[in-house]
Design a protein around this motif. Structure first.
Motif, PDB file in Angstrom:
ATOM      1  N   VAL A  50       0.865  -1.179   0.000  1.00 61.19           N
ATOM      2  CA  VAL A  50       0.000   0.000   0.000  1.00 61.19           C
ATOM      3  C   VAL A  50       0.902   1.229   0.000  1.00 61.19           C
ATOM      4  O   VAL A  50       1.841   1.312   0.787  1.00 61.19           O
ATOM      5  CB  VAL A  50      -0.941  -0.002   1.226  1.00 61.19           C
ATOM      6  CG1 VAL A  50      -1.757   1.277   1.284  1.00 61.19           C
ATOM      7  CG2 VAL A  50      -1.862  -1.211   1.186  1.00 61.19           C
ATOM      8  N   ILE A  51       0.621   2.172  -0.899  1.00 63.07           N
ATOM      9  CA  ILE A  51       1.430   3.374  -1.057  1.00 63.07           C
ATOM     10  C   ILE A  51       0.535   4.603  -0.926  1.00 63.07           C
ATOM     11  O   ILE A  51      -0.518   4.676  -1.571  1.00 63.07           O
ATOM     12  CB  ILE A  51       2.099   3.394  -2.458  1.00 63.07           C
ATOM     13  CG1 ILE A  51       2.973   2.176  -2.660  1.00 63.07           C
ATOM     14  CG2 ILE A  51       2.898   4.677  -2.680  1.00 63.07           C
ATOM     15  CD1 ILE A  51       4.175   2.112  -1.773  1.00 63.07           C
ATOM     16  N   GLY A  52       0.964   5.560  -0.119  1.00 64.63           N
ATOM     17  CA  GLY A  52       0.237   6.821   0.016  1.00 64.63           C
ATOM     18  C   GLY A  52       0.243   7.587  -1.290  1.00 64.63           C
ATOM     19  O   GLY A  52       1.205   7.524  -2.057  1.00 64.63           O
ATOM     20  N   HIS A  53      -0.820   8.358  -1.549  1.00 65.20           N
ATOM     21  CA  HIS A  53      -0.955   9.083  -2.817  1.00 65.20           C
ATOM     22  C   HIS A  53       0.224  10.017  -3.082  1.00 65.20           C
ATOM     23  O   HIS A  53       0.609  10.220  -4.222  1.00 65.20           O
ATOM     24  CB  HIS A  53      -2.250   9.884  -2.857  1.00 65.20           C
ATOM     25  CG  HIS A  53      -3.478   9.033  -2.916  1.00 65.20           C
ATOM     26  ND1 HIS A  53      -3.650   8.041  -3.843  1.00 65.20           N
ATOM     27  CD2 HIS A  53      -4.602   9.032  -2.155  1.00 65.20           C
ATOM     28  CE1 HIS A  53      -4.832   7.454  -3.652  1.00 65.20           C
ATOM     29  NE2 HIS A  53      -5.427   8.034  -2.631  1.00 65.20           N
ATOM     30  N   LYS A  54       0.828  10.577  -2.035  1.00 62.84           N
ATOM     31  CA  LYS A  54       1.925  11.521  -2.244  1.00 62.84           C
ATOM     32  C   LYS A  54       3.264  10.820  -2.497  1.00 62.84           C
ATOM     33  O   LYS A  54       4.253  11.477  -2.788  1.00 62.84           O
ATOM     34  CB  LYS A  54       2.046  12.466  -1.049  1.00 62.84           C
ATOM     35  CG  LYS A  54       2.411  11.766   0.250  1.00 62.84           C
ATOM     36  CD  LYS A  54       2.424  12.716   1.417  1.00 62.84           C
ATOM     37  CE  LYS A  54       2.752  11.956   2.697  1.00 62.84           C
ATOM     38  NZ  LYS A  54       2.559  12.768   3.868  1.00 62.84           N
ATOM     39  N   ASN A  55       3.275   9.478  -2.440  1.00 65.03           N
ATOM     40  CA  ASN A  55       4.542   8.743  -2.534  1.00 65.03           C
ATOM     41  C   ASN A  55       4.724   7.968  -3.837  1.00 65.03           C
ATOM     42  O   ASN A  55       5.613   7.123  -3.920  1.00 65.03           O
ATOM     43  CB  ASN A  55       4.666   7.772  -1.353  1.00 65.03           C
ATOM     44  CG  ASN A  55       4.730   8.516  -0.037  1.00 65.03           C
ATOM     45  OD1 ASN A  55       5.296   9.589   0.055  1.00 65.03           O
ATOM     46  ND2 ASN A  55       4.122   7.947   0.984  1.00 65.03           N
ATOM     47  N   TYR A  56       3.908   8.231  -4.845  1.00 55.20           N
ATOM     48  CA  TYR A  56       4.076   7.528  -6.117  1.00 55.20           C
ATOM     49  C   TYR A  56       3.893   8.484  -7.280  1.00 55.20           C
ATOM     50  O   TYR A  56       3.410   9.595  -7.113  1.00 55.20           O
ATOM     51  CB  TYR A  56       3.122   6.334  -6.257  1.00 55.20           C
ATOM     52  CG  TYR A  56       1.649   6.698  -6.285  1.00 55.20           C
ATOM     53  CD1 TYR A  56       1.047   7.201  -7.442  1.00 55.20           C
ATOM     54  CD2 TYR A  56       0.838   6.524  -5.177  1.00 55.20           C
ATOM     55  CE1 TYR A  56      -0.284   7.519  -7.482  1.00 55.20           C
ATOM     56  CE2 TYR A  56      -0.502   6.838  -5.194  1.00 55.20           C
ATOM     57  CZ  TYR A  56      -1.063   7.344  -6.368  1.00 55.20           C
ATOM     58  OH  TYR A  56      -2.391   7.669  -6.403  1.00 55.20           O
TER      59      TYR A  56
END
Length: 59
Positions: A50-56
């Motif tokens: 799971v990746i936060g929206h600001k991290n991809y």
């Protein structure tokens, strides 16, 4: 501050400088990703994370 476009299901994203994946599910603050390419030493259980929206970045 740069606002990141939120990826949709099926979009390919990159994160952590060397990891790519396909978005499987969208949450309020993050996305679940099926990892397709990993050139780092990181390990992802079941090839999902799971990746936060600001991290991809959408590619």
């Amino acid at each position: 501050m740069e606002i990141n476009n939120i990826a949709g299901v099926g979009d390919e994203i990159s994160f952590k400088s060397g990891v790519k994946g396909i978005v499987e599910k969208i949450y309020q603050n993050s996305v679940m990703v099926s990892v397709t390419e990993n050139t780092t030493d990181l390990e992802f259980e079941g090839d999902k994370t799971v990746i936060g929206h600001k991290n991809y970045e959408i590619i």
